[in-house]
Write a protein that holds these residues in place. Sequence first.
Motif, PDB file in Angstrom:
ATOM      1  N   ILE A   1     -36.987  -3.502  -0.547  1.00  0.00           N
ATOM      2  CA  ILE A   1     -37.175  -4.948  -0.554  1.00  0.00           C
ATOM      3  C   ILE A   1     -38.066  -5.352  -1.720  1.00  0.00           C
ATOM      4  N   LEU A   2     -37.549  -6.234  -2.552  1.00  0.00           N
ATOM      5  CA  LEU A   2     -38.337  -6.770  -3.655  1.00  0.00           C
ATOM      6  C   LEU A   2     -38.976  -8.071  -3.206  1.00  0.00           C
ATOM      7  N   LEU A   3     -40.278  -8.178  -3.339  1.00  0.00           N
ATOM      8  CA  LEU A   3     -40.996  -9.379  -2.951  1.00  0.00           C
ATOM      9  C   LEU A   3     -40.872 -10.447  -4.038  1.00  0.00           C
ATOM     10  N   LYS A   4     -41.193 -11.660  -3.690  1.00  0.00           N
ATOM     11  CA  LYS A   4     -41.013 -12.812  -4.574  1.00  0.00           C
ATOM     12  C   LYS A   4     -41.628 -12.570  -5.950  1.00  0.00           C
ATOM     13  N   GLY A   5     -40.875 -12.971  -6.999  1.00  0.00           N
ATOM     14  CA  GLY A   5     -41.409 -12.851  -8.345  1.00  0.00           C
ATOM     15  C   GLY A   5     -40.322 -12.635  -9.378  1.00  0.00           C
TER      16      GLY A   5
ATOM     17  N   LYS B   1     -32.661  -5.240  -2.133  1.00  0.00           N
ATOM     18  CA  LYS B   1     -32.461  -6.674  -1.928  1.00  0.00           C
ATOM     19  C   LYS B   1     -33.751  -7.461  -2.122  1.00  0.00           C
ATOM     20  N   GLY B   2     -33.559  -8.733  -2.527  1.00  0.00           N
ATOM     21  CA  GLY B   2     -34.685  -9.642  -2.584  1.00  0.00           C
ATOM     22  C   GLY B   2     -35.094 -10.033  -1.180  1.00  0.00           C
ATOM     23  N   GLU B   3     -36.390 -10.189  -0.966  1.00  0.00           N
ATOM     24  CA  GLU B   3     -36.872 -10.522   0.379  1.00  0.00           C
ATOM     25  C   GLU B   3     -36.271 -11.829   0.864  1.00  0.00           C
TER      26      GLU B   3
ATOM     27  N   VAL C   1     -36.251 -13.902  -6.039  1.00  0.00           N
ATOM     28  CA  VAL C   1     -36.455 -12.668  -6.800  1.00  0.00           C
ATOM     29  C   VAL C   1     -35.545 -12.691  -8.026  1.00  0.00           C
ATOM     30  N   ILE C   2     -36.162 -12.655  -9.203  1.00  0.00           N
ATOM     31  CA  ILE C   2     -35.434 -12.751 -10.468  1.00  0.00           C
ATOM     32  C   ILE C   2     -35.548 -11.441 -11.220  1.00  0.00           C
ATOM     33  N   LEU C   3     -34.412 -10.900 -11.619  1.00  0.00           N
ATOM     34  CA  LEU C   3     -34.365  -9.752 -12.519  1.00  0.00           C
ATOM     35  C   LEU C   3     -33.924 -10.287 -13.869  1.00  0.00           C
TER      36      LEU C   3
ATOM     37  N   PHE D   1     -30.448 -11.432  -5.314  1.00  0.00           N
ATOM     38  CA  PHE D   1     -31.138 -11.475  -6.597  1.00  0.00           C
ATOM     39  C   PHE D   1     -30.660 -12.649  -7.444  1.00  0.00           C
ATOM     40  N   ILE D   2     -31.505 -13.094  -8.353  1.00  0.00           N
ATOM     41  CA  ILE D   2     -31.078 -13.886  -9.499  1.00  0.00           C
ATOM     42  C   ILE D   2     -31.141 -12.952 -10.692  1.00  0.00           C
ATOM     43  N   ILE D   3     -30.005 -12.727 -11.329  1.00  0.00           N
ATOM     44  CA  ILE D   3     -29.924 -11.804 -12.459  1.00  0.00           C
ATOM     45  C   ILE D   3     -29.618 -12.643 -13.694  1.00  0.00           C
TER      46      ILE D   3
END
Length: 812
Positions: free
Chosen positions: A103-107, A132-134, A139-141, A395-397
């Motif tokens: 889990i990727l936290l906000k950012g 996955k984004g939380e 969550v932006i990559l 995600f936002i990629i």
Amino acid sequence: MIVKNNRKIHVLLMMMVIVSTVFSQDSKYNQPPHTFPEYSGNYTKNLFSPVTKPGKTFYISVNGNDKNKGTKKSPFRSIEAARDAIRNLKANLGLPKGGVDVILLKGTYNIGSTIEFTSEDTGTSTSPIVYKGEKKGEVILTGGVQVDTKRFKIVSDEELLSRLHPKARGKVIYIDLSKDKLDSYFPGDGKYGQIAMDGYMLQLAQWPNRAYNHIGKIHEEGPTTRWLKPGEKPMPYSKENPTGGKFSFKEDLSPMVQTEFERTRDIYAQGYFHNDWYFQHEPLGSINNNVVQLLHHTRYGIVNKIKSIPRRVRLFNVLAELNEPGEWYFDKKEQKLFVWPIKGFEPGKSTVSFIGTKSASINNSFAQPGDVKAQKASLPLITMKNTSYVTLSNFIIENTGSLAISIKGGKYNLLAGSIIRNGAGKGIEIKGGKYNGITSCDFYDLYAAFSISGGDFKSLERSNNFATNNVIRNCRYRGYGVVSLSGVGLYFAHNLLHSMNGAIMYKTVNLLMEYNEFYNIGYEMGDFNVAYCGAQWYTMNNVVRYNFVHHLIEPGGHPVAAFRNDDNGAGLKIYGNVFYRPGRGSAQFDGPLNDFQNNITLDCYTVWWTLKKPITKEGIQEKWDKLSRFGTDLPKGDKGDYLYITEKVIGEKGWLKSPWKETFPELKAMIETNPWAQTFGNVNLNYVYKVRKPFHIHGGSGTIEGMESKRKGHFKDLPIEGSFEPPVEISLDAFEDISSLDFNLKKDFKLMDGFKPIPFDKIGLVKDDFRKKPLDKKIYRSYIYERFKDEKGGRYNSEIVKARYPLPGYLK
């Protein structure tokens, strides 16, 4: 090759064609498997891997550290650290039941180099691996290279101000990049790079900002390359001695543009110089007294062959036309970047990212020696090679180079619930494997959305790779290739495509394309379709059914229609679709084994656009004889070398061998009867409203010149080996609610014999685990109806066409 034209043989071959066909008890019409809703089960069964409750969870945070334990209180910093932790877990304890969630936290996570997943990172059906984004949208990559926005300054120098459009003076900011070694992002000479600001893709300065201006006078057609003889070379040229065609605009060209070109020598012209279907990107050679000259030869020359539609051209990479927020220009000569910032821009807080060019991205050929950042930026953000049961979601990629994500091989790899935006090139590429797919994602502000391939043409092994429930819009590619599909057994369903000039290209066998919605596509082009295949004989059983195509524009010239199997292509089954104002018409095909059945077409010129083709013994033999040109007058395997191309794909006489001879006996029948016409086609069981000419049988050839012929074909010109019946008239009163584009037939409407109800409610986006709040169809379709209800087609109107272009998100 001699093909006999014997009626008794025709009857026998037609019986072969309908092998394995299911017959309706109450209808004279054949009802093959794709006419039943249950046909989807061949594609949707086991499409997604099972959802499990994870046995282990790792966390990642922008404030984390890769030396941490990966818990929520002690998160990792990078995806690679979590990947490596899973590898260690597998090596020591094995994957837990339920698998692993990361889990990727906000950012915003800046990806400096490609994140690589291999077979070492594979999960299983009972222990999948999920990144996955939380929360969705948080969550932006991001890729590309960011610059410090504090360095931007308002343009105040008098000389620089004099180069700007009067509207832009006092509003444009600039940054000097001469010491940053970032000019590889803006190579010029047609490759101008891309810039994103605060999550929005910006627009390179151009004239006009949207749509095109018009050629008022053609002074010289210019040298061409289309008709060069073998060994003949194009006319030479140089920047000092341009030799291209000359024209002047109907609109007033600012003298500032001529001054700028004399300084930079780097402005391009884009548009339609000859035909509406051929988009060009041509360098300028000179501008003198409002006469524009191209640098060199073009394929077809500058010719206004369609008198009712002027040639449409715009100038690209023009500092003097930087005249609205969101536009930018890189002065290659002085290494300065100029931007009119969008609303909300704050120096030091806002972001500006450079993301390279479409064709070569930011790769080694453009990077400065030792410019590692630029070299890395050309690579995908994420690669997955021979992984299985790996999911990326929420995600936002953004800000990617030539490709955002690459998936090769493996099975049950999934990209879901994500936004892929602001890319110099393509979003996703799936090559091979099985059950690999994309679902419930949004693609926009990319060059192209995605490509999917898989399966094996010779063995007919299916891939079951798929794209479902996605939104695809505002991509820059013109023509066929915003979505590319290739292979056997692909599934494309419940997608929404709109507001762009690019469409779907497919070269497939056993494709199912269903429940999709298309609108406002191809508004600047001619000879265009929202989904296109063509020039292949082996493309059997491509089913395009239960789709809704509406509000395409038909400005005249070469026809715009919904679906097409071009250039004598075979095997397309268009069934159960609804077409409302679909440009010139619903379908175009002139080859064998193509069907158009059980469809509803409303408000357009024609239902089916086709060509007069050879149906006599002599005409058929003449077409066979012309294949000898390939390898002599024309290259072997060039378009039109049908038999050679087919054998290259499915093997020598593959239609006579297993598994092709058992699976598609109709291919053998078609080749032995007449593959040059609409042989064994079925055009019947269709409804129409306000259609001027249901079948348009064009009397000319399929060449450029032939298409412009005024000769007409007739119903008698269609082959006897087929079923071609005029459609039946229907009233708008038969439908539930036209104002909200609800084309469900009312319950009391009496269907013609053999017509099956179209499951219209199922068309478009649906609610699922990754798209919990799909767009409200009634709301947005009502808006579209109102927006276009008074629009008139059939004659070119520049204001109507211009209104079709979507505004950039930052201007809305």
